[in-house]
Design a protein around this motif. Structure first.
Motif, PDB file in Angstrom:
ATOM      1  N   TYR A   1      43.673  35.141  39.956  1.00 11.71           N
ATOM      2  CA  TYR A   1      43.754  33.685  40.106  1.00 11.71           C
ATOM      3  C   TYR A   1      42.489  33.013  39.598  1.00 11.71           C
ATOM      4  N   LEU A   2      41.332  33.635  39.811  1.00  5.78           N
ATOM      5  CA  LEU A   2      40.057  33.067  39.373  1.00  5.78           C
ATOM      6  C   LEU A   2      40.061  32.771  37.877  1.00  5.78           C
ATOM      7  N   HIS A   3      40.485  33.755  37.084  1.00 10.73           N
ATOM      8  CA  HIS A   3      40.502  33.519  35.641  1.00 10.73           C
ATOM      9  C   HIS A   3      41.470  32.397  35.290  1.00 10.73           C
ATOM     10  N   GLY A   4      42.606  32.343  35.962  1.00 14.77           N
ATOM     11  CA  GLY A   4      43.580  31.294  35.682  1.00 14.77           C
ATOM     12  C   GLY A   4      43.046  29.900  35.979  1.00 14.77           C
ATOM     13  N   THR A   5      42.393  29.731  37.122  1.00 10.41           N
ATOM     14  CA  THR A   5      41.855  28.398  37.446  1.00 10.41           C
ATOM     15  C   THR A   5      40.734  28.033  36.478  1.00 10.41           C
TER      16      THR A   5
ATOM     17  N   THR B   1      38.144  22.940  38.665  1.00  9.42           N
ATOM     18  CA  THR B   1      36.785  23.453  38.830  1.00  9.42           C
ATOM     19  C   THR B   1      36.495  23.767  40.289  1.00  9.42           C
ATOM     20  N   ALA B   2      36.899  22.880  41.184  1.00 11.98           N
ATOM     21  CA  ALA B   2      36.699  23.127  42.617  1.00 11.98           C
ATOM     22  C   ALA B   2      37.453  24.374  43.072  1.00 11.98           C
ATOM     23  N   GLN B   3      38.661  24.567  42.535  1.00  8.47           N
ATOM     24  CA  GLN B   3      39.425  25.759  42.896  1.00  8.47           C
ATOM     25  C   GLN B   3      38.723  27.020  42.376  1.00  8.47           C
ATOM     26  N   THR B   4      38.157  26.911  41.182  1.00  8.91           N
ATOM     27  CA  THR B   4      37.425  28.041  40.609  1.00  8.91           C
ATOM     28  C   THR B   4      36.213  28.391  41.472  1.00  8.91           C
ATOM     29  N   ILE B   5      35.472  27.372  41.880  1.00 11.70           N
ATOM     30  CA  ILE B   5      34.297  27.605  42.717  1.00 11.70           C
ATOM     31  C   ILE B   5      34.702  28.220  44.050  1.00 11.70           C
ATOM     32  N   GLY B   6      35.800  27.746  44.625  1.00 10.25           N
ATOM     33  CA  GLY B   6      36.276  28.302  45.893  1.00 10.25           C
ATOM     34  C   GLY B   6      36.623  29.773  45.780  1.00 10.25           C
ATOM     35  N   LEU B   7      37.286  30.142  44.675  1.00 12.12           N
ATOM     36  CA  LEU B   7      37.628  31.545  44.459  1.00 12.12           C
ATOM     37  C   LEU B   7      36.383  32.377  44.181  1.00 12.12           C
ATOM     38  N   LEU B   8      35.476  31.844  43.377  1.00  8.69           N
ATOM     39  CA  LEU B   8      34.251  32.592  43.098  1.00  8.69           C
ATOM     40  C   LEU B   8      33.435  32.802  44.377  1.00  8.69           C
ATOM     41  N   ASP B   9      33.426  31.805  45.240  1.00  8.59           N
ATOM     42  CA  ASP B   9      32.756  31.985  46.536  1.00  8.59           C
ATOM     43  C   ASP B   9      33.393  33.127  47.321  1.00  8.59           C
TER      44      ASP B   9
ATOM     45  N   THR C   1      35.269  33.711  33.432  1.00  9.73           N
ATOM     46  CA  THR C   1      35.049  32.473  34.180  1.00  9.73           C
ATOM     47  C   THR C   1      33.688  31.872  33.850  1.00  9.73           C
ATOM     48  N   SER C   2      32.689  32.730  33.667  1.00  7.23           N
ATOM     49  CA  SER C   2      31.338  32.231  33.396  1.00  7.23           C
ATOM     50  C   SER C   2      31.250  31.489  32.069  1.00  7.23           C
ATOM     51  N   ILE C   3      32.136  31.809  31.139  1.00 10.51           N
ATOM     52  CA  ILE C   3      32.188  31.082  29.863  1.00 10.51           C
ATOM     53  C   ILE C   3      32.970  29.789  30.016  1.00 10.51           C
ATOM     54  N   LEU C   4      34.094  29.883  30.676  1.00  7.98           N
ATOM     55  CA  LEU C   4      35.008  28.745  30.783  1.00  7.98           C
ATOM     56  C   LEU C   4      34.469  27.661  31.698  1.00  7.98           C
TER      57      LEU C   4
END
Length: 403
Positions: free
Chosen positions: A265-269, A284-292, A337-340
């Motif tokens: 899911y992280l890569h998808g968001t 972006t917020a969803q990505t940060i939530g998953l990365l957390d 994710t770090s690129i996107l």
């Protein structure tokens, strides 16, 4: 192309046990030196490919040997090898990777080979499609006639997912089943990795083609996953639960946390955050939530900070052949994710650096190339070896170049 050596995986294990218990780590790595990273990745890649016998007498093209390695894991490896070439520039395995990805395209121009009917879940198909999608994204030569393009193959997989979603729509408010065929165990289970695979594939197809249909389905799968509760905000990062039983209308969850469920899911968001500029759903917020939420898969002990581990099984010493590979995908998808989403880069890079330094210490010399262990936090080989372990070490190394 480097030529993988003939082997028996049981004899490989025996040879390592007899010869390598007391040796130093077989991969040298300086995480601050790109040349060292490439050399370490090349060593790990050769060790991984030494498991492959699909292009040898008695092997099956595209497949690592079963037992013990299932069809899906082969697809996961080739997807990793596409990424490996992209970021290291090493084309040694182009031919074998291209041949493997083409070999498993079925007569229906998707990834449903008849020979694998009893081992084909929606998640398994997704991992093969990820490899094809990466080939499209990086401009690899298209499959030969009569096959469609890489995007065409992925679109066929996508349309299969849509059809299966509608077929199973009478329970749980939607969602893909884990398995495709009723004869397969797990047919009445809906799980995160299958639906996350659908989500990520839809997001990547949208970014690659601009076709809004893909975006609408990405939103549909995300909203279903969060509304149902497969993805939950703990207040300390998101968690992604494994799945739920369809006969109970998905009211009782399996709360097990696996790193690849979160990663898919992280890569998808991250893809959607990059391509939509957060027009909706605040990707972006969803990505940060998953990365957390990656915090649940790092730092198993106080003296192993920021080292990735599979928290559901690693410290209990009961991971299976598939689960040994999960850190590979978390590494891959965090790096992407770090690129996107560049604001994530510092955190991702810190985890990858620390994990890679630990991972290479688990690798020892075997007769056919380097083999690696699974429990990176031990700082030494843990006595296990296999495709999943080798793939995980390879991916955490080469993803240091993703920036």
């Amino acid at each position: 192309m480097a030529s993988p050596l003939t082997f028996s995986w049981k004899s490989k294990l025996l040879s390592v046990l007899l010869c390598c218990l007391a040796v130093h780590a077989a991969i040298e790595l300086n995480v601050d030196d790109d040349a060292s990273i490439r050399n370490a990745a090349a060593t790990a890649a050769y060790g991984l490919q030494s498991w492959y016998n699909g292009n040898q007498t008695g092997g099956v093209l595209g497949k690592f040997p079963y037992p013990p390695f299932y069809w899906w894991l082969s697809g996961a490896v080739w997807g990793g090898m596409v990424e490996y070439q992209q970021y290291t520039g090493d084309e040694s395995y182009f031919n074998v990777t291209y041949e493997a990805l083409v070999s498993q395209i079925s007569p229906t121009y998707n990834y449903l080979p008849i020979a694998e009917k009893f081992d084909e879940g929606n998640d398994d198909v997704a991992f093969w499609a990820f490899g094809a999608m990466s080939a499209a994204e990086y401009g690899w030569p298209e499959p030969p006639e009569p096959y469609p393009t890489w995007v065409g193959v992925c679109d066929n997989v996508f349309n299969d997912f849509v059809a299966r979603w509608y077929f199973a729509n009478d329970t749980c408010g939607g969602g893909l089943k884990w398995q495709i065929f009723e004869s397969s165990a797990g047919y009445t289970y809906k799980n995160s990795i299958s639906n996350g695979g659908f989500f990520q594939l839809a997001a990547r197809l949208y970014r690659h083609t601009g076709n809004e249909t893909y975006y609408e389905w990405a939103k549909e799968v995300w909203n279903w996953s969060t509304t149902l509760g497969f993805i939950a905000d703990t207040g300390n990062g998101y968690v992604v639960y494994d799945g739920a039983a369809e006969p109970l209308n998905c009211t009782e969850f399996d709360h097990t946390l696996w790193s690849y469920n979160l990663g898919v899911y992280l890569h998808g968001t991250a893809v959607l955050a990059n391509v939509t500029n957060n027009e909706s759903n605040n990707w972006t917020a969803q990505t940060i939530g998953l990365l957390d939420g990656v915090r649940y898969f790092i730092s198993p002990f106080s003296n192993a900070t920021n080292i990735m581990y599979e928290q559901a099984c690693a410290t209990r010493w009961n991971c299976n052949v598939d689960q040994f590979s999960f850190k590979a995908y978390l590494s891959r998808w965090m790096a992407q994710t770090s690129i996107l989403v560049p604001s994530t880069a510092e955190k991702v890079r810190q985890i990858l650096r620390t994990s890679a330094e630990a991972a290479v210490k688990t690798c020892v010399d075997g007769d056919d190339g380097v083999v690696c262990g699974a429990r990176w936090y031990l700082g030494a080989w843990d006595g296990t070896l296999g495709v999943g372990q080798s793939l995980s070490v390879l991916e955490v190394i080469y993803n240091l170049l993703v920036r």
